[in-house]
Design an enzyme around this catalytic site. Sequence first.
Site, short mmCIF file in Angstrom:
data_model
loop_
_atom_site.label_atom_id
_atom_site.label_comp_id
_atom_site.label_asym_id
_atom_site.label_seq_id
_atom_site.Cartn_x
_atom_site.Cartn_y
_atom_site.Cartn_z
N HIS A 6 -8.11 9.55 -4.74
CA HIS A 6 -7.90 8.75 -3.54
C HIS A 6 -6.66 7.86 -3.69
CE1 HIS A 6 -10.04 5.82 -0.47
NE2 HIS A 6 -8.80 6.09 -0.13
N HIS A 8 -2.91 6.83 -1.41
CA HIS A 8 -2.14 6.97 -0.17
C HIS A 8 -0.68 6.62 -0.44
CE1 HIS A 8 -5.91 7.17 2.04
NE2 HIS A 8 -6.29 6.02 1.54
N ALA A 72 -3.61 5.48 5.08
CA ALA A 72 -4.76 5.64 5.98
C ALA A 72 -4.70 4.68 7.15
CB ALA A 72 -6.05 5.45 5.19
N TYR A 194 -13.17 -0.56 6.98
CA TYR A 194 -13.29 0.52 5.99
C TYR A 194 -14.73 0.62 5.47
CZ TYR A 194 -8.26 1.54 5.21
OH TYR A 194 -6.95 1.94 5.33
N HIS A 223 -14.44 4.29 -1.16
CA HIS A 223 -14.75 2.87 -1.40
C HIS A 223 -16.16 2.72 -1.94
CE1 HIS A 223 -12.18 3.46 2.30
NE2 HIS A 223 -11.31 3.06 1.38
N GLU A 284 -7.54 4.21 -5.15
CA GLU A 284 -6.89 3.84 -3.89
C GLU A 284 -5.70 2.91 -4.12
OE1 GLU A 284 -9.02 1.82 -0.70
OE2 GLU A 284 -8.29 3.27 0.75
N ARG A 290 -3.97 -5.64 -3.84
CA ARG A 290 -2.81 -5.48 -4.75
C ARG A 290 -2.77 -6.50 -5.88
NH1 ARG A 290 2.06 -2.57 -1.73
NH2 ARG A 290 0.87 -1.57 -0.09
#
Length: 340
Positions: A6, A8, A72, A194, A223, A284, A290
């Site tokens: 996962h 992106h 996403a 999400y 998730h 992810e 972050r």
Amino acid sequence: MIIDCHGHYTTAPKELEAYRQKQIADLKEPSHARAKGTLSISDDQIRESIERAQLKLQRERGTDVTIFSPRAAGMGHHIGDVTTSLHWSQECNDLIHRVCTLFPKSFVGVCQLPQTPGVPPTSCIPELERCVKEYGFIGCNLNPDPSGGYWKDPPLTDKWWYPFYEKLVELDVPAMVHVSMSCNPNFHTTGGHYINGDTTAFMQLITADLFKDFPSLKFIIPHGGGAVPYHWGRYRGIAQDLKKPLLKDHLLNNVFFDTCVYHQPGIDLLFKVIPVDNILFASEMVGAVRGIDPETGSYYDDTKRYVEALKLSPEDRSKVFEGNARRVYSRLKNKIPASR
Ligand SMILES: [Zn+2]
């Protein structure tokens, strides 16, 4: 080998966002709205955007391959119409294909679908086929709520989705059930929408018998499955009240969870509740969160640390890091040979 199922492309060159903004602006100009427009990004720009971010972190953290898809939250299926969504998805998927071509040992593609609220998902079949057959992509991200937080389309178990599922089965590709940005101010995109999307999708699957109709269809609920593992007793109880089979028989041959859970107690719970065969390693990153956790001094999304701290048997560890991803994404073997 460690496969992250996962990731992106959140660090795409800024030209991609400029393309999108122009596309959105053109919607107000009917004569322009049908044009696909052009997106010009060089290979060097792509290399730089990957080497300085995603690939750098993969190397630092010791993961080998990322199953990689367009951003996403950027899918924005609620914007424009079916043509808008198709053009945007094609551009985003083309870019993922270029990343995977430039870094074939590190990235394998998963596509964004050109969904539109109120439009049957059969509209997504040509783009899915293009990405799987021409680009060698191994899955897709399926948005259970293209309206972005208002849930206007039928639930995932409705026949509305069946022709699309038939194509997933025919191509033997799984879908990660993944919402996009929230348009509803009540739901923060990554923190509310999400997790709600994951939980809602799982609950929809409990109420019906989708996998009787599609025994080989596979979904990944990202998730960590949203609130599902934490409330596993509630879901078992509801299934029982609905006279459904045990959840392990009802859903767990077809539904998988990833490890995008950003603290140790959450990962501990996930592994305590969900069978190890149903858990795929994922982080992810670069994306949802972050920062660095001041309690641990490590990045919240460095999920490999949490999984390693579980002290799994070598066999289970290998399942979570590699084997389960290979089982669920059966086309992965065409791209990345097994490590043993
Ligand atoms: Zn995601």
